[in-house]
Scaffold this active site. Structure first.
Site, PDB file in Angstrom:
ATOM      1  N   GLY A   1       0.778  -1.224   0.000  1.00  0.00           N
ATOM      2  CA  GLY A   1       0.000   0.000   0.000  1.00  0.00           C
ATOM      3  C   GLY A   1       0.811   1.277   0.000  1.00  0.00           C
ATOM      4  N   GLY A   2       2.089   1.180  -0.395  1.00  0.00           N
ATOM      5  CA  GLY A   2       2.919   2.369  -0.471  1.00  0.00           C
ATOM      6  C   GLY A   2       3.593   2.763   0.826  1.00  0.00           C
TER       7      GLY A   2
ATOM      8  CE  LYS B   1      17.838   2.957 -13.011  1.00  0.00           C
ATOM      9  NZ  LYS B   1      18.753   4.086 -12.772  1.00  0.00           N
TER      10      LYS B   1
ATOM     11  CG  LEU C   1      11.495   0.467 -13.536  1.00  0.00           C
ATOM     12  CD1 LEU C   1      10.532  -0.603 -14.013  1.00  0.00           C
ATOM     13  CD2 LEU C   1      12.811   0.387 -14.301  1.00  0.00           C
TER      14      LEU C   1
ATOM     15  CG  HIS D   1       2.021   3.679  -3.757  1.00  0.00           C
ATOM     16  ND1 HIS D   1       2.897   3.441  -4.798  1.00  0.00           N
ATOM     17  CD2 HIS D   1       2.595   4.642  -3.002  1.00  0.00           C
ATOM     18  CE1 HIS D   1       3.958   4.222  -4.662  1.00  0.00           C
ATOM     19  NE2 HIS D   1       3.798   4.966  -3.590  1.00  0.00           N
TER      20      HIS D   1
ATOM     21  CD  GLU E   1      -0.110  -6.416  -7.995  1.00  0.00           C
ATOM     22  OE1 GLU E   1       0.449  -5.299  -7.890  1.00  0.00           O
ATOM     23  OE2 GLU E   1      -1.228  -6.673  -7.518  1.00  0.00           O
TER      24      GLU E   1
ATOM     25  CD  GLU F   1       2.593  -6.421  -4.181  1.00  0.00           C
ATOM     26  OE1 GLU F   1       2.949  -6.632  -3.003  1.00  0.00           O
ATOM     27  OE2 GLU F   1       1.729  -5.570  -4.481  1.00  0.00           O
TER      28      GLU F   1
ATOM     29  NE  ARG G   1      -4.814  -9.439  -1.456  1.00  0.00           N
ATOM     30  CZ  ARG G   1      -5.023  -8.497  -2.371  1.00  0.00           C
ATOM     31  NH1 ARG G   1      -5.974  -8.650  -3.273  1.00  0.00           N
ATOM     32  NH2 ARG G   1      -4.272  -7.408  -2.404  1.00  0.00           N
TER      33      ARG G   1
ATOM     34  CB  VAL H   1     -10.129  -5.009  -5.563  1.00  0.00           C
ATOM     35  CG1 VAL H   1     -11.329  -4.089  -5.742  1.00  0.00           C
ATOM     36  CG2 VAL H   1      -9.715  -5.079  -4.098  1.00  0.00           C
TER      37      VAL H   1
END
Length: 449
Positions: A164-165, A201, A203, A235, A275, A287, A291, A294
Site C-alpha cells: 500500500g505504499g 532501481k 523506473l 499506490h 504484479e 510482488e 488471493r 479487487v
C-alpha cells in the site's frame, strides 16, 4: 463437495462469494460485526454469526471468533475474500489445524510471497524477470549508497513486509539516500513491526501490469492475461482494464506463459496475481498477491469465467474447469472503484444512503453491497462499489462506462463518481496513454487534494 462455507469478509466481496456458492448449491455463512448487523452480505447469506464489535481486530480479524463460527454452524471451509485475513499464513495454518479447508493457497505460499525479499528471490528462481536491485535486505546507509552507485539513480527503498505504499521512499541522488533510507525504515517499523528494507532501481514511467494466474495445487497452472492497473492514487488502484492497452499479443503470451509455468512449478493452488512494472517492452516483477484481487471482474468479463467458483472447485480437490487452450480473450473490460469519499481531498464520507440506483444494460455489472437506507459505517474501507463494463473493444467499453456512470445514483454521501466523469474526458485516458504517475499529476493540476 462442500455443503457449507463461511465467508470471512464483508461488503461486496462477501456478496460475490455468497452468490458463487449459491449457484454451486453450497450454503453460506456470513460473519459480521455489530456495525454490520444490517449489511447486505448478512441478509443474503443462508446463516449469519455476529463475531464482535465494530473494530476489525475484535471481529473480522479475530481468528478465534471465525473458527468458533465455523464450529457452531458446521461450515467445512472458509473463503477469505480479499483484505483482512486473506494473506495471513498463520490464519491458514489454524484453519487447517481445525480440520477445515482454506479456499486459497497454502500457508507456505502465502508466507513466501508475503515477504518481499523472499518473493523476489523465488520469482528469480522460477524464471520471472525482476527489477535490478539488492539481493536481500539492506541494513546500513553505506550499503544503500553502494547499491545506488551500482545500479544508478533514482532508486526506490521498500519495506520487506510492505504494501500500500507504506515504507516506500525514492532517492533521486546519493545526497537523498540517507534521509530516504531512515524514513523508509521508520515507516516500515511503525506500519509492519519490521524495519527491514530492500532497494531496487526506480523506473521512470512504468505501467503497472498484473498477470492473473490460477493453479490446481497439483502441478497445473494457467494464466488469464493481464490487467493494466496504472491509474493509482497513493499506490491505491482506482481504474483497471483488461487487456492492457499497451501490451501486444506477443508480449502477453510471453509473460503469461512464464507466470503460468511458475505457478505450476510451485504447485500453487487457487487464484493469484503476479504484479509487474512494465517499461520499454520489459516486465519487472514487484510482488505476488496470493488471493483474489479487487479487480478480478475485468478478467472474468473478457474470459467468461467465474474465478470464485474456480477457487471453490480446486479447494474441493477438483481439477480446473478450463485449460490454457480454452482461454480466449473476448473484447475489453474496465472497472472503476467507487469510494464513499469527499473530493477533492478524498476524505472518507460514511453515512446513510438515501437513494441508490444501479446502472443496467448490456455489458454492465455493479458489484456493491449498498441499498436504499443502508448506513455506511465509519470503521472500514471506503470502497462501496465497483462498476464494471464490457465491450467488443476498448472504445465501446469506454462509451459504455460513460453511459453507466451517468445512470449510477448514490445519494446521501459524497462519492468518487465525479472523478471518473472527469477522467473520461481526458485524451490520455481515451487513448490509453498513461503510466503509474499520470493520475497523481492530474490530481495535482485539477484538484487541491
Amino acid at each position: 463437495m462442500f455443503d457449507k462455507i463461511l465467508v470471512a469478509n464483508r461488503g461486496e466481496i462477501a456478496l460475490r462469494v455468497i452468490r458463487a456458492a449459491r449457484e454451486m448449491g453450497i450454503r453460506s455463512v456470513a460473519v459480521h460485526s455489530t456495525a454490520d448487523a444490517d449489511a447486505m452480505h448478512v441478509r443474503m447469506a443462508d446463516e449469519s454469526v455476529c463475531i464482535g464489535p465494530p473494530p476489525s481486530p475484535q471481529s473480522y480479524l479475530s481468528i478465534p471468533s471465525i473458527i468458533a463460527a465455523c464450529e457452531v454452524t458446521g461450515a467445512q471451509a472458509i473463503h477469505p475474500g480479499y483484505g483482512f485475513l486473506s494473506e495471513n499464513a498463520r490464519f491458514v495454518q489454524i484453519v487447517e489445524d481445525h480440520g477445515l479447508t482454506f479456499i486459497g493457497p497454502s500457508a507456505e505460499h502465502i508466507r513466501i510471497m508475503g515477504d518481499k525479499i523472499t518473493a523476489k528471490e523465488t520469482a528469480r528462481e522460477l524464471g520471472i524477470p525482476v527489477v535490478p536491485g539488492s539481493d536481500g535486505g539492506v541494513a546500513t546507509v553505506e550499503e544503500a549508497k553502494r547499491i545506488g552507485r551500482e545500479f544508478g539513480y533514482p532508486v526506490i527503498i521498500k519495506a520487506t513486509a510492505g504494501g500500500g505504499g507504506r515504507g516506500m521512499k525514492v532517492a533521486a541522488s546519493e545526497d537523498q539516500i540517507e534521509t530516504a533510507f531512515r524514513t523508509a525504515r521508520a515507516e516500515a517499523q511503525a506500519a509492519f513491526g519490521n524495519d527491514e528494507v530492500y532497494i531496487e532501481k526506480y523506473l521512470q514511467k512504468p505501467r503497472h501490469i498484473e498477470i492473473q494466474v490460477f493453479g490446481d495445487g497439483k502441478g497445473n497452472g494457467v494464466h488469464l492475461g493481464e490487467r493494466d492497473c496504472s491509474l493509482q492514487r497513493r499506490h491505491q488502484k482506482v481504474f483497471e482494464e483488461a487487456p492492457g492497452p499497451a501490451i501486444s499479443a506477443e508480449e502477453r503470451d510471453r509473460i503469461g506463459r512464464i507466470c503460468a509455468d511458475a505457478v505450476a512449478k510451485m504447485g500453487y493452488r487457487g487464484a493469484g496475481t503476479i504484479e509487474f512494472l512494465y517499461e520499454d517492452g520489459e516486465f519487472y516483477f514487484i510482488e505476488m498477491n496470493t488471493r483474489l484481487q479487487v479487480e478480478h471482474p475485468v478478467t472474468e468479463a473478457i474470459f467468461g469465467v467465474d474465478l470464485v467458483r474456480e477457487q471453490i472447485r480446486v479447494a474441493e480437490g477438483l481439477p480446473m474447469s478450463f485449460t490454457q487452450e480454452d482461454l480466449k480473450i473476448d473484447g475489453h473490460a474496465i472497472e472503476v472503484r467507487i469510494n464513499a469519499e469527499k473530493l477533492p481531498d478524498f476524505t472518507p464520507c460514511p453515512g446513510k444512503i438515501t437513494h441508490y440506483h444501479v446502472p443496467g444494460g448490456l455489458g454492465v455489472r455493479m458489484d456493491s453491497a449498498l441499498y436504499d437506507g443502508y448506513t455506511i459505517p465509519p470503521f472500514y474501507d471506503s470502497l462501496i462499489g465497483k462498476l464494471i463494463v464490457h465491450g467488443r473493444d476498448r472504445q465501446e467499453a469506454l462509451a459504455r462506462l460513460h453511459r453507466a456512470l451517468g445512470e449510477l445514483i448514490v445519494d446521501g454521501v459524497d462519492t468518487t463518481i465525479p472523478l471518473f466523469h472527469a477522467l473520461l474526458q481526458e485524451p490520455d485516458i481515451q487513448s490509453g496513454d498513461y503510466n503509474i504517475h499520470w493520475l497523481e499529476r492530474w490530481l495535482a493540476e485539477h484538484m487541491d487534494g
